[in-house]
Write a protein that holds these residues in place. Structure first.
Motif, PDB file in Angstrom:
ATOM      1  N   SER A 566       0.847  -1.184   0.000  1.00 47.53           N
ATOM      2  CA  SER A 566       0.000   0.000   0.000  1.00 47.53           C
ATOM      3  C   SER A 566       0.884   1.236   0.000  1.00 47.53           C
ATOM      4  N   PRO A 567       0.378   2.385  -0.486  1.00 47.54           N
ATOM      5  CA  PRO A 567       1.177   3.616  -0.467  1.00 47.54           C
ATOM      6  C   PRO A 567       1.663   3.980   0.930  1.00 47.54           C
ATOM      7  N   ALA A 568       0.794   3.782   1.943  1.00 52.03           N
ATOM      8  CA  ALA A 568       1.183   4.130   3.311  1.00 52.03           C
ATOM      9  C   ALA A 568       2.359   3.265   3.778  1.00 52.03           C
ATOM     10  N   TYR A 569       2.277   1.960   3.471  1.00 56.08           N
ATOM     11  CA  TYR A 569       3.346   1.060   3.906  1.00 56.08           C
ATOM     12  C   TYR A 569       4.653   1.376   3.170  1.00 56.08           C
ATOM     13  N   ILE A 570       4.571   1.604   1.864  1.00 58.30           N
ATOM     14  CA  ILE A 570       5.770   1.917   1.088  1.00 58.30           C
ATOM     15  C   ILE A 570       6.374   3.242   1.551  1.00 58.30           C
ATOM     16  N   GLY A 571       5.506   4.217   1.915  1.00 58.26           N
ATOM     17  CA  GLY A 571       6.001   5.484   2.451  1.00 58.26           C
ATOM     18  C   GLY A 571       6.779   5.280   3.740  1.00 58.26           C
ATOM     19  N   SER A 572       6.260   4.428   4.617  1.00 59.77           N
ATOM     20  CA  SER A 572       6.961   4.118   5.871  1.00 59.77           C
ATOM     21  C   SER A 572       8.271   3.394   5.593  1.00 59.77           C
ATOM     22  N   LEU A 573       8.264   2.553   4.576  1.00 58.00           N
ATOM     23  CA  LEU A 573       9.471   1.829   4.205  1.00 58.00           C
ATOM     24  C   LEU A 573      10.558   2.798   3.723  1.00 58.00           C
ATOM     25  N   LEU A 574      10.165   3.782   2.913  1.00 57.77           N
ATOM     26  CA  LEU A 574      11.101   4.818   2.464  1.00 57.77           C
ATOM     27  C   LEU A 574      11.684   5.571   3.661  1.00 57.77           C
ATOM     28  N   HIS A 575      10.843   5.892   4.607  1.00 56.69           N
ATOM     29  CA  HIS A 575      11.258   6.614   5.803  1.00 56.69           C
ATOM     30  C   HIS A 575      12.299   5.810   6.572  1.00 56.69           C
ATOM     31  N   ASP A 576      12.042   4.516   6.695  1.00 60.88           N
ATOM     32  CA  ASP A 576      12.975   3.639   7.404  1.00 60.88           C
ATOM     33  C   ASP A 576      14.311   3.568   6.668  1.00 60.88           C
ATOM     34  N   LEU A 577      14.271   3.559   5.341  1.00 62.10           N
ATOM     35  CA  LEU A 577      15.496   3.516   4.546  1.00 62.10           C
ATOM     36  C   LEU A 577      16.367   4.749   4.778  1.00 62.10           C
ATOM     37  N   ILE A 578      15.748   5.928   4.720  1.00 60.04           N
ATOM     38  CA  ILE A 578      16.522   7.160   4.856  1.00 60.04           C
ATOM     39  C   ILE A 578      17.115   7.262   6.255  1.00 60.04           C
ATOM     40  N   GLU A 579      16.404   6.734   7.240  1.00 53.97           N
ATOM     41  CA  GLU A 579      16.944   6.733   8.603  1.00 53.97           C
ATOM     42  C   GLU A 579      18.243   5.924   8.670  1.00 53.97           C
ATOM     43  N   LYS A 580      18.246   4.753   8.043  1.00 59.54           N
ATOM     44  CA  LYS A 580      19.436   3.897   8.073  1.00 59.54           C
ATOM     45  C   LYS A 580      20.597   4.544   7.316  1.00 59.54           C
ATOM     46  N   ILE A 581      20.264   5.218   6.208  1.00 59.33           N
ATOM     47  CA  ILE A 581      21.312   5.835   5.392  1.00 59.33           C
ATOM     48  C   ILE A 581      21.963   6.996   6.119  1.00 59.33           C
ATOM     49  N   VAL A 582      21.140   7.853   6.738  1.00 56.40           N
ATOM     50  CA  VAL A 582      21.697   9.004   7.459  1.00 56.40           C
ATOM     51  C   VAL A 582      22.479   8.530   8.686  1.00 56.40           C
ATOM     52  N   ALA A 583      21.970   7.478   9.359  1.00 57.63           N
ATOM     53  CA  ALA A 583      22.690   6.940  10.519  1.00 57.63           C
ATOM     54  C   ALA A 583      24.066   6.436  10.108  1.00 57.63           C
ATOM     55  N   LYS A 584      24.142   5.796   8.942  1.00 57.03           N
ATOM     56  CA  LYS A 584      25.425   5.295   8.453  1.00 57.03           C
ATOM     57  C   LYS A 584      26.358   6.450   8.099  1.00 57.03           C
ATOM     58  N   ARG A 585      25.770   7.528   7.557  1.00 51.32           N
ATOM     59  CA  ARG A 585      26.597   8.689   7.199  1.00 51.32           C
ATOM     60  C   ARG A 585      27.169   9.346   8.451  1.00 51.32           C
ATOM     61  N   ILE A 586      26.345   9.460   9.504  1.00 50.09           N
ATOM     62  CA  ILE A 586      26.831  10.044  10.761  1.00 50.09           C
ATOM     63  C   ILE A 586      27.955   9.197  11.350  1.00 50.09           C
ATOM     64  N   LYS A 587      27.757   7.883  11.261  1.00 48.79           N
ATOM     65  CA  LYS A 587      28.742   6.965  11.854  1.00 48.79           C
ATOM     66  C   LYS A 587      30.047   6.952  11.070  1.00 48.79           C
ATOM     67  N   ASP A 588      29.967   6.845   9.733  1.00 48.86           N
ATOM     68  CA  ASP A 588      31.165   6.672   8.905  1.00 48.86           C
ATOM     69  C   ASP A 588      31.676   7.964   8.290  1.00 48.86           C
ATOM     70  N   ARG A 589      30.845   9.042   8.344  1.00 44.17           N
ATOM     71  CA  ARG A 589      31.205  10.341   7.791  1.00 44.17           C
ATOM     72  C   ARG A 589      31.510  10.290   6.288  1.00 44.17           C
ATOM     73  N   VAL A 590      30.839   9.392   5.577  1.00 44.83           N
ATOM     74  CA  VAL A 590      30.985   9.314   4.116  1.00 44.83           C
ATOM     75  C   VAL A 590      29.609   9.065   3.510  1.00 44.83           C
ATOM     76  N   ASP A 591      29.465   9.456   2.227  1.00 40.29           N
ATOM     77  CA  ASP A 591      28.216   9.154   1.532  1.00 40.29           C
ATOM     78  C   ASP A 591      28.086   7.653   1.332  1.00 40.29           C
ATOM     79  N   ILE A 592      26.883   7.148   1.430  1.00 43.03           N
ATOM     80  CA  ILE A 592      26.648   5.717   1.277  1.00 43.03           C
ATOM     81  C   ILE A 592      26.720   5.339  -0.202  1.00 43.03           C
ATOM     82  N   LEU A 593      27.259   4.149  -0.485  1.00 37.58           N
ATOM     83  CA  LEU A 593      27.408   3.679  -1.859  1.00 37.58           C
ATOM     84  C   LEU A 593      26.087   3.102  -2.381  1.00 37.58           C
ATOM     85  N   GLU A 594      25.973   3.082  -3.708  1.00 37.84           N
ATOM     86  CA  GLU A 594      24.759   2.562  -4.334  1.00 37.84           C
ATOM     87  C   GLU A 594      24.516   1.112  -3.952  1.00 37.84           C
ATOM     88  N   ALA A 595      25.575   0.320  -3.891  1.00 33.13           N
ATOM     89  CA  ALA A 595      25.443  -1.101  -3.529  1.00 33.13           C
ATOM     90  C   ALA A 595      24.880  -1.254  -2.114  1.00 33.13           C
TER      91      ALA A 595
END
Length: 861
Positions: A566-595
């Motif tokens: 559903s759109p609501a579920y996919i929206g929440s999934l996107l939100h969860d993704l960006i959280e993990k990406i920003v957390a990784k950037r804070i931790k490693d201080r580098v942009d996350i790779l496409e892989a």
């Protein structure tokens, strides 16, 4: 000379009564269904086609790649036979069949293997053609009804060429039309029952446009003591349950499994839980019997939903065990043989579940044993003997309930249509399954437009009534919005009739309901030692609609959900993704790779993988492409500012005052020098609105900024929404002007700049520094001055905080007074889970904003 009437079996009783009215005594009339009429002319034909078809398919199994798993499936076998008949009807040759995909190649191999077989029905059709070459039909009439197949249509066309006539019916002149709606499906059927009672309709035809309506109609009409043909169905209820069990063992597919659970011949417990589990996993019989509990680790679902999932499994375990024991105890020798399945099932039930109804079924089957054993389709034959013959005792002297395929010849003085939604009317069905629209597209097959015209004609015939009464629901019984049938609303407009809410006896309108709580009750529901606790979204929801807040926060009525596409579920999934990406950037201080992004997406879709839905893969691949585009934009926005991520998904508890405590989670906190800003990611476009803020509908960002700046002792610089949606622009490549330059070329750079502007972050600025931002396309209200990027509009944070705290104080005072009115703001009902309970009929209200004249750029005087 005998007059022959060709009509479906369900009309025979009614037609006999009509004939008796006119003729007093009927000796020279014959009533026959179409297949019996053909058989009377050409004789019974059994060339062993059905058995040969099964044997050829079974022998072909090892040579097939995609369809090998279906060769013993009865539904698949029937679809192969149906199209084989069509191949004869429309002279479709083997070489005409597509062979591009592996499925197409399998189908071509199947039809090649059975090319020398001729279906019984085609042999009868050809004999009928030969007979009619020398014999015309006399005194033969066709009673109009919905054709069931292409073969039926071709036979009828052939008969018309040889003096077949139409059976004339009394036609009704149009008198009146009414269109009514109710809150949900149950209320809609309730409204129709009250309409029948109020208007003292002793005779009327009720047509349900969706089969899901039938059990609810039975229940409600019986409660209102409405005499209808459904009363006769009680005699066949056990027979239908028995048939559902046989159908499950023969077909073993998802549809048969759901039907079996609903019928519940084995006295299963908590069947609602089992049905939801079957629906969630799209189980067929084998899938259910081999089910192993899958742990649901999903960061998107809340604890209530995880609990709901575990309850479904727990309540279904005993049922699964009962079904397993039943299957294991059966002595079925050959699952491909319907006769063997019927015999073994019946013997098992006699030994283990003795019931007088079984004796009745036994007598019926024994009396028709030869007919059943020679039947082309065992299930159809059983249905005719066990159900249809019971249900033929029709009487049109009361309320008559029919499906759309059976409406043509009953009382048309008053016709009530139920379920007049865009999904149900008109519900035009395309070819689906193994033989779908794509498969027949380039063949000499009746065009889709022609087939749809046939279907539309049957829907149009529904409107032929003296007094037509149309009903539709605003929402499903679960509260999901339902669109009315625009065709029927337009038809109403052409007659000068518009839809009206039906005033149910049991319902009062929201303006009559005094929804308020005694202060002592409000205190017990919402407060803890006179202190109000809650999330920011809960306070916003109170301002959006106090009654919705009361149901969710006060009564703890949480809707239950599971992972879904559903759109609501996919929206929440996107939100969860960006959280993990920003957390990784804070931790490693580098942009996350496409892989790494693709790996995170793979992990996020693990919960959806258990759905066993082929669409999951498509959505995952599409989302990966979309998210990589969005991520490039987010990285660019970050590169064009000196702010750096400090925290992600930061949980906090903050005291707005000594009476109000707020908890929440901030998506992202950024820092630059002594400045702090907060960012909230949204799956759709969001903008800060001064009017919405002052009305208490946008508390989130300002509360985040206040809590973060005070607890971290940093200067609040701004608060922003960043959309995870990607906005594109429609462009004109070249414009013509009246002055030089006459042609203005639109460059790729122009486009990229406009796209950047369309996707910038939105929010409010509160402090300015010369080097906070490096590009004006990064955020709203930025401009270039003296070669520097500066902020063009700065708000007063103290003013915003004063209004913010007063908005929370207002909620506190209203709740303490017990104010829980159903007064939603505009679009407040759009995604509400409580439409059915509220009955607000989609009215909206305008909240009076606090400090309506106060400018946010200035201090409060």
């Amino acid at each position: 000379m005998t007059t022959r009437l060709i009509a479906p079996g369900y009309l025979h009783d009614l037609l006999s009564k009509d004939l008796l009215k006119d003729k007093q005594v009927v000796f020279n009339y014959s009533l026959l269904p179409l297949n019996s009429f053909v058989e009377e002319i050409v004789g019974k034909i059994d060339n062993n086609y059905d058995q040969s078809l099964k044997e050829r398919l079974s022998n072909l199994e090892s040579e097939l790649s995609i369809l090998k798993a279906y060769v013993n499936n009865q539904t698949f076998i029937q679809s192969i036979k149906d199209f084989h008949i069509d191949m004869y009807l429309y002279a479709i040759k083997i070489e005409d069949l597509a062979d591009q995909s592996r499925k197409d190649q399998d189908l071509k191999a199947i039809y090649q293997a059975i090319s020398d077989l001729k279906p019984n029905e085609i042999e009868a059709y050809e004999k009928l053609q030969d007979y009619l070459l020398n014999n015309d039909l006399e005194n033969t009439y066709l009673v109009e009804h919905n054709y069931q197949s292409n073969l039926d249509l071709e036979i009828i066309n052939l008969l018309y060429q040889h003096q077949l006539k139409d059976y004339k019916q009394d036609l009704y002149d149009f008198k009146s039309l009414t269109i009514n709606y109710a809150n949900n499906i149950r209320s809609e059927i309730e409204a129709s029952a009250q309409f029948i009672i109020e208007n003292k309709l002793a005779q009327a035809q009720v047509v349900y446009l969706n089969a899901e309506y039938l059990p609810i109609i039975k229940q409600i009409y019986q409660r209102y003591n409405i005499k209808s043909n459904l009363d006769y169905y009680n005699d066949s209820r056990y027979n239908k349950r028995f048939l559902s069990l046989v159908k499950l063992l023969i077909n073993q597919d998802h549809e048969a499994l759901v039907g079996f659970i609903s019928a519940n011949l084995l006295n299963l417990k908590y069947t609602a839980a089992l049905e939801k589990l079957v629906d969630f996993f799209n189980f067929d019989l084998n899938g259910l019997l081999n089910f192993e509990v899958i742990e649901l680790n999903d960061p998107i679902l809340n604890r209530h939903d995880i609990k709901h999932y575990n309850e479904l499994i727990e309540n279904s375990k005993e049922n699964i065990a009962i079904i397993k024991d039943f299957i294991a105890a059966l002595n079925i020798r050959d699952y491909s043989n319907g006769q063997v399945i019927l015999e073994d099932t019946f013997n098992y039930l006699l030994e283990n579940m003795y019931d007088k109804q079984l004796n009745k079924i036994s007598n019926k089957i024994l009396a028709k044993h030869s007919e059943i054993s020679s039947a082309n389709n065992l299930l159809e034959s059983l249905e005719e003997i066990l159900i249809d013959e019971v249900d033929k005792s029709y009487d049109d002297s009361h309320i008559f309930v029919t499906s759309i395929s059976e409406h043509l010849h009953f009382n048309k003085e008053h016709v009530i249509l139920l379920g007049a939604t865009s999904k149900n009317y008109p519900n035009l069905k395309s070819l689906s399954g193994v033989i779908d629209e794509t498969y027949v597209k380039n063949l000499n097959y009746p065009k889709k437009s022609f087939r749809f015209e046939r279907q539309l004609a049957s829907y149009q015939a529904l409107l032929n009534a003296a007094n037509l009464h149309i009903f539709y629901p605003l929402a499903s019984n679960e509260g999901k919005n339902i669109e009315p049938s625009f065709s029927l609303l337009n038809y109403g407009s052409s007659k000068g009739v518009s839809a009206q809410a039906y005033k149910l006896v049991e319902n009062d309108y929201f303006i009559k309901k005094q929804r308020a709580l005694e202060p002592c009750v409000a205190k017990a529901l919402f407060f803890d030692n006179d202190k109000l606790y809650g999330s920011i979204s809960s306070f916003e929801s109170y301002n959006s609609c106090p009654y919705s807040y009361f149901l969710k926060v006060g009564l703890k009525m949480y809707p239950k959900s599971l992972p879904e596409l559903s759109p609501a579920y996919i929206g929440s999934l996107l939100h969860d993704l960006i959280e993990k990406i920003v957390a990784k950037r804070i931790k490693d201080r580098v942009d996350i790779l496409e892989a790494d992004v693709l790996e995170l997406i793979e992990q996020s879709f693990q919960a959806l993988a258990i759905l066993n839905d082929p669409r999951v893969k498509i959505v995952k691949e599409t989302l990966a492409k979309h998210f990589l585009v969005v991520l490039k934009r987010l990285n660019r926005i970050d590169d064009e500012t000196n702010f750096e991520p400090l925290k992600v998904e930061h949980e906090f508890n903050y005291q707005i005052s000594d009476k109000i405590s707020i908890n929440g989670k901030i998506d992202r906190i950024d820092q630059y020098q002594d400045y702090l800003r907060v960012i909230d990611y949204k799956s759709s476009n969001h903008m800060m609105s001064e009017a919405s803020f002052k009305s208490g509908l946008q508390l989130q960002l300002m509360t985040y900024l206040l809590a973060a700046s005070e607890t971290m002792n940093l200067v609040p610089a701004g608060a922003y929404y960043i959309s995870l949606n990607e906005n594109f622009k429609m462009v004109t490549p070249r414009k013509v002007k009246k002055s030089k330059p006459f042609f203005e070329k639109y460059t790729n750079e122009d486009y990229l700049r406009e796209v950047q502007i369309a996707n910038r972050q939105h929010g409010w600025h509160f402090e300015e520094s010369d080097d906070m931002y490096l590009n004006v396309t990064n955020s709203v209200n930025l401009k270039v001055k003296d070669d520097m990027v500066v902020i063009s509009k700065i708000l007063n944070f103290e003013t915003v905080v004063t209004i913010l705290k007063d908005l929370y104080e207002e909620v506190y005072n209203n709740l303490a007074s017990g104010i829980i009115e159903a007064k939603p703001v505009k679009n407040g009902c759009l995604y509400c889970d409580f439409k059915n309970i509220c009955q607000n009929h989609h009215a909206s209200f305008t909240r009076q904003p606090l400090y309506s004249q106060q400018k946010l750029t200035e201090e409060i005087e």
